[in-house]
Design a protein around this motif. Sequence first.
Motif, PDB file in Angstrom:
ATOM      1  N   ALA A 287     -30.263 -97.928  21.229  1.00 47.26           N
ATOM      2  CA  ALA A 287     -29.356 -97.222  22.133  1.00 47.26           C
ATOM      3  C   ALA A 287     -28.274 -96.479  21.350  1.00 47.26           C
ATOM      4  O   ALA A 287     -27.863 -95.373  21.729  1.00 47.26           O
ATOM      5  CB  ALA A 287     -28.742 -98.208  23.117  1.00 47.26           C
ATOM      6  N   LEU A 288     -27.812 -97.072  20.262  1.00 45.45           N
ATOM      7  CA  LEU A 288     -26.808 -96.388  19.415  1.00 45.45           C
ATOM      8  C   LEU A 288     -27.415 -95.198  18.695  1.00 45.45           C
ATOM      9  O   LEU A 288     -26.800 -94.127  18.590  1.00 45.45           O
ATOM     10  CB  LEU A 288     -26.228 -97.384  18.412  1.00 45.45           C
ATOM     11  CG  LEU A 288     -25.426 -98.555  19.004  1.00 45.45           C
ATOM     12  CD1 LEU A 288     -24.983 -99.502  17.895  1.00 45.45           C
ATOM     13  CD2 LEU A 288     -24.199 -98.031  19.754  1.00 45.45           C
ATOM     14  N   LEU A 289     -28.647 -95.379  18.211  1.00 48.41           N
ATOM     15  CA  LEU A 289     -29.290 -94.285  17.480  1.00 48.41           C
ATOM     16  C   LEU A 289     -29.740 -93.163  18.402  1.00 48.41           C
ATOM     17  O   LEU A 289     -29.905 -92.020  17.956  1.00 48.41           O
ATOM     18  CB  LEU A 289     -30.503 -94.828  16.707  1.00 48.41           C
ATOM     19  CG  LEU A 289     -30.196 -95.823  15.578  1.00 48.41           C
ATOM     20  CD1 LEU A 289     -31.493 -96.357  14.995  1.00 48.41           C
ATOM     21  CD2 LEU A 289     -29.360 -95.139  14.490  1.00 48.41           C
ATOM     22  N   ALA A 290     -29.987 -93.474  19.680  1.00 48.73           N
ATOM     23  CA  ALA A 290     -30.476 -92.452  20.601  1.00 48.73           C
ATOM     24  C   ALA A 290     -29.465 -91.334  20.817  1.00 48.73           C
ATOM     25  O   ALA A 290     -29.845 -90.232  21.235  1.00 48.73           O
ATOM     26  CB  ALA A 290     -30.844 -93.089  21.939  1.00 48.73           C
ATOM     27  N   ASN A 291     -28.201 -91.588  20.522  1.00 47.85           N
ATOM     28  CA  ASN A 291     -27.183 -90.546  20.688  1.00 47.85           C
ATOM     29  C   ASN A 291     -27.328 -89.437  19.667  1.00 47.85           C
ATOM     30  O   ASN A 291     -26.851 -88.322  19.878  1.00 47.85           O
ATOM     31  CB  ASN A 291     -25.784 -91.166  20.593  1.00 47.85           C
ATOM     32  CG  ASN A 291     -25.534 -92.159  21.724  1.00 47.85           C
ATOM     33  OD1 ASN A 291     -26.026 -91.971  22.841  1.00 47.85           O
ATOM     34  ND2 ASN A 291     -24.773 -93.216  21.431  1.00 47.85           N
ATOM     35  N   THR A 292     -27.969 -89.727  18.568  1.00 50.79           N
ATOM     36  CA  THR A 292     -28.070 -88.742  17.488  1.00 50.79           C
ATOM     37  C   THR A 292     -29.509 -88.380  17.148  1.00 50.79           C
ATOM     38  O   THR A 292     -29.731 -87.424  16.402  1.00 50.79           O
ATOM     39  CB  THR A 292     -27.401 -89.287  16.214  1.00 50.79           C
ATOM     40  OG1 THR A 292     -28.024 -90.536  15.848  1.00 50.79           O
ATOM     41  CG2 THR A 292     -25.914 -89.535  16.462  1.00 50.79           C
ATOM     42  N   SER A 293     -30.486 -89.108  17.657  1.00 53.56           N
ATOM     43  CA  SER A 293     -31.884 -88.875  17.277  1.00 53.56           C
ATOM     44  C   SER A 293     -32.770 -88.899  18.514  1.00 53.56           C
ATOM     45  O   SER A 293     -32.732 -89.855  19.298  1.00 53.56           O
ATOM     46  CB  SER A 293     -32.353 -89.934  16.274  1.00 53.56           C
ATOM     47  OG  SER A 293     -33.743 -89.823  16.028  1.00 53.56           O
ATOM     48  N   ALA A 294     -33.565 -87.806  18.655  1.00 56.69           N
ATOM     49  CA  ALA A 294     -34.491 -87.755  19.786  1.00 56.69           C
ATOM     50  C   ALA A 294     -35.597 -88.785  19.637  1.00 56.69           C
ATOM     51  O   ALA A 294     -36.060 -89.378  20.612  1.00 56.69           O
ATOM     52  CB  ALA A 294     -35.089 -86.354  19.904  1.00 56.69           C
ATOM     53  N   GLY A 295     -36.043 -89.013  18.391  1.00 61.52           N
ATOM     54  CA  GLY A 295     -37.080 -90.016  18.161  1.00 61.52           C
ATOM     55  C   GLY A 295     -36.612 -91.401  18.525  1.00 61.52           C
ATOM     56  O   GLY A 295     -37.385 -92.224  19.046  1.00 61.52           O
ATOM     57  N   ALA A 296     -35.331 -91.691  18.304  1.00 63.35           N
ATOM     58  CA  ALA A 296     -34.793 -92.994  18.675  1.00 63.35           C
ATOM     59  C   ALA A 296     -34.770 -93.167  20.179  1.00 63.35           C
ATOM     60  O   ALA A 296     -34.940 -94.273  20.707  1.00 63.35           O
ATOM     61  CB  ALA A 296     -33.389 -93.157  18.101  1.00 63.35           C
ATOM     62  N   GLY A 297     -34.621 -92.076  20.929  1.00 66.83           N
ATOM     63  CA  GLY A 297     -34.660 -92.154  22.390  1.00 66.83           C
ATOM     64  C   GLY A 297     -36.033 -92.573  22.888  1.00 66.83           C
ATOM     65  O   GLY A 297     -36.159 -93.381  23.816  1.00 66.83           O
ATOM     66  N   GLU A 298     -37.097 -92.022  22.295  1.00 66.44           N
ATOM     67  CA  GLU A 298     -38.444 -92.431  22.680  1.00 66.44           C
ATOM     68  C   GLU A 298     -38.699 -93.897  22.332  1.00 66.44           C
ATOM     69  O   GLU A 298     -39.316 -94.644  23.109  1.00 66.44           O
ATOM     70  CB  GLU A 298     -39.472 -91.538  21.981  1.00 66.44           C
ATOM     71  CG  GLU A 298     -39.401 -90.080  22.421  1.00 66.44           C
ATOM     72  CD  GLU A 298     -40.417 -89.229  21.685  1.00 66.44           C
ATOM     73  OE1 GLU A 298     -41.175 -89.808  20.870  1.00 66.44           O
ATOM     74  OE2 GLU A 298     -40.476 -88.019  21.937  1.00 66.44           O
ATOM     75  N   ALA A 299     -38.198 -94.303  21.149  1.00 62.24           N
ATOM     76  CA  ALA A 299     -38.362 -95.700  20.763  1.00 62.24           C
ATOM     77  C   ALA A 299     -37.587 -96.623  21.696  1.00 62.24           C
ATOM     78  O   ALA A 299     -38.042 -97.728  22.035  1.00 62.24           O
ATOM     79  CB  ALA A 299     -37.907 -95.898  19.319  1.00 62.24           C
ATOM     80  N   LEU A 300     -36.403 -96.155  22.142  1.00 63.69           N
ATOM     81  CA  LEU A 300     -35.605 -96.951  23.074  1.00 63.69           C
ATOM     82  C   LEU A 300     -36.340 -97.129  24.388  1.00 63.69           C
ATOM     83  O   LEU A 300     -36.367 -98.225  24.961  1.00 63.69           O
ATOM     84  CB  LEU A 300     -34.252 -96.281  23.306  1.00 63.69           C
ATOM     85  CG  LEU A 300     -33.352 -96.930  24.356  1.00 63.69           C
ATOM     86  CD1 LEU A 300     -33.012 -98.367  23.960  1.00 63.69           C
ATOM     87  CD2 LEU A 300     -32.091 -96.104  24.569  1.00 63.69           C
ATOM     88  N   ALA A 301     -36.968 -96.052  24.900  1.00 59.97           N
ATOM     89  CA  ALA A 301     -37.717 -96.151  26.151  1.00 59.97           C
ATOM     90  C   ALA A 301     -38.888 -97.127  26.014  1.00 59.97           C
ATOM     91  O   ALA A 301     -39.156 -97.932  26.917  1.00 59.97           O
ATOM     92  CB  ALA A 301     -38.213 -94.766  26.558  1.00 59.97           C
ATOM     93  N   ALA A 302     -39.572 -97.090  24.858  1.00 59.41           N
ATOM     94  CA  ALA A 302     -40.689 -98.013  24.641  1.00 59.41           C
ATOM     95  C   ALA A 302     -40.186 -99.456  24.560  1.00 59.41           C
ATOM     96  O   ALA A 302     -40.810-100.376  25.101  1.00 59.41           O
ATOM     97  CB  ALA A 302     -41.434 -97.634  23.363  1.00 59.41           C
ATOM     98  N   ALA A 303     -39.038 -99.656  23.885  1.00 55.79           N
ATOM     99  CA  ALA A 303     -38.476-101.002  23.779  1.00 55.79           C
ATOM    100  C   ALA A 303     -38.046-101.522  25.144  1.00 55.79           C
ATOM    101  O   ALA A 303     -38.206-102.708  25.457  1.00 55.79           O
ATOM    102  CB  ALA A 303     -37.292-100.999  22.817  1.00 55.79           C
ATOM    103  N   GLN A 304     -37.503-100.638  25.975  1.00 50.65           N
ATOM    104  CA  GLN A 304     -37.112-101.062  27.317  1.00 50.65           C
ATOM    105  C   GLN A 304     -38.329-101.434  28.169  1.00 50.65           C
ATOM    106  O   GLN A 304     -38.273-102.387  28.949  1.00 50.65           O
ATOM    107  CB  GLN A 304     -36.297 -99.949  27.991  1.00 50.65           C
ATOM    108  CG  GLN A 304     -34.904 -99.772  27.405  1.00 50.65           C
ATOM    109  CD  GLN A 304     -34.168 -98.591  28.006  1.00 50.65           C
ATOM    110  OE1 GLN A 304     -34.789 -97.662  28.538  1.00 50.65           O
ATOM    111  NE2 GLN A 304     -32.841 -98.613  27.916  1.00 50.65           N
ATOM    112  N   ARG A 305     -39.426-100.674  28.003  1.00 51.40           N
ATOM    113  CA  ARG A 305     -40.650-101.041  28.731  1.00 51.40           C
ATOM    114  C   ARG A 305     -41.160-102.407  28.270  1.00 51.40           C
ATOM    115  O   ARG A 305     -41.592-103.234  29.079  1.00 51.40           O
ATOM    116  CB  ARG A 305     -41.729 -99.980  28.508  1.00 51.40           C
ATOM    117  CG  ARG A 305     -41.482 -98.695  29.274  1.00 51.40           C
ATOM    118  CD  ARG A 305     -42.753 -97.866  29.360  1.00 51.40           C
ATOM    119  NE  ARG A 305     -43.246 -97.488  28.037  1.00 51.40           N
ATOM    120  CZ  ARG A 305     -42.883 -96.401  27.374  1.00 51.40           C
ATOM    121  NH1 ARG A 305     -41.991 -95.572  27.914  1.00 51.40           N
ATOM    122  NH2 ARG A 305     -43.391 -96.127  26.191  1.00 51.40           N
TER     123      ARG A 305
END
Length: 477
Positions: A287-305
């Motif tokens: 969640a912290l990395l998603a603010n600066t990286s689009a790839g981290a946002g996809e990883a965050l969504a997968a982790a939430q699933r």
Amino acid sequence: MRATATPYIVALFAVAGVSWLSSVWLDVLGLASAALLFLLPVLYAATRGGIGPGLFAALSGAGAYNFFLLPPRFTFRVHRLDNVVSLVVLLAVAIVTSRLATRLMAREAEALERASMGEEAAELSAILGAHPARSALQGGLDLVSGRYGDLVLVSEDALQSIGAAFSSLDLSAAAWAIHNGDVTGHGTQVMGTADWTFFPLVQKNRPASEVAALARPANGSIRRANQLEHLRQLALLLGQCRDRDMLEAERREREMLEQSDHLRRTFMASMAHDFRTPLTVITGQLALLANTSAGAGEALAAAQRLERMMADLLGAARLESRSLTPSFESLDLVDVIAAACDGTTLPPHLLLTRTLPADLPFVKADPVLLHHVLANLIDNALRHAKSQVALAATQEDGTVCLAISDDGPGVPQAERSRIFDRFIRLEGGDQSSGSGLGLAIAKGFSDAMGMSVSISTAATGGACFTLVFPLAERPCA
């Protein structure tokens, strides 16, 4: 042959003995008393050998009485009427006595046979009552086989595979016994020329799948009707033990399944619990990395699933273990829906709308379970929506209805009856992806809280899941 002739020889010697005794003591006994002595060989022969030796003794006694005692002695001539009457009476009394003695002997033999059959049935019952039932059944089969000949249990499914042991007539008799509940085969009125006799293991009014097959007697004789009835009762006892063995086998299988299911639930709950802590850390960092990286946002969504899947596993374990005890509170549904929506990652191409009246009354529910239900239903709608997901709440007849609809492909009418089953993933419907646990858990948690959840077709053509909440009780003024 010797055993058959023995009673006649004994009867002849008895008559000879009485003839000698009455001849020697005729002056002392008198003719009338001497005549009565000839009844003794008749009684003895009838009780020992039956009607044949008894009649033989009667005729022999009458002849000996005429020859040795009636004047003129040592001839078969009778010249006085009273002597003729004495001879006729002696013969008649001897015949009647022998018949009565024979009947008494037959009754005694019948009573002894019934007692023997009763003792045998009691002995078999004692053997079949032992534990385990399978060993007891084999012991019972061995007992009957040892006394009456080869005995095997034949099931309907095995009739075709044992053709070498039975003739075609035997197979037909076995099939008749199974389907009609009659004793068939050798010695019976149904296919009596068969080599085996078949006894149903259940009463005639019950369906049978197995019969007891008993070989014909080794000496070639035909079993009597009372013996067949006795063997039928023994077969019923064997059938009861067979049923007990089947019940014990089912119980053992059920215990093994329950143990396996318990281990599976324990493992599933343990795995989900152990995964939650590292997943929480991973999700927080992403969640912290998603603010600066689009790839981290996809990883965050997968982790939430993945985190939701672990939560589903824990929820499934709680439902299966029946350890779910809701803690009811008065909840503001607007706040609960807002928290569920805030915890959801919204894909960029989807729109999530909420239509919630400001005066919506409080509802009665468990906050943790309700959050889980809403999260699963919203996640399911987001995964299958094309452009939007809508949440709308209304108050109807003392309840609050919350509709969660999407504009996806929807669920076919024929599949809606099993949409809430575990691990159901409908191709082309609103469950084409995911673990297949989310809707099952939403249904289970809703039932535990006294809520209802149903599926219908949304106005946009997609699926619409409707939750019906009971209103919270108003506090007393």
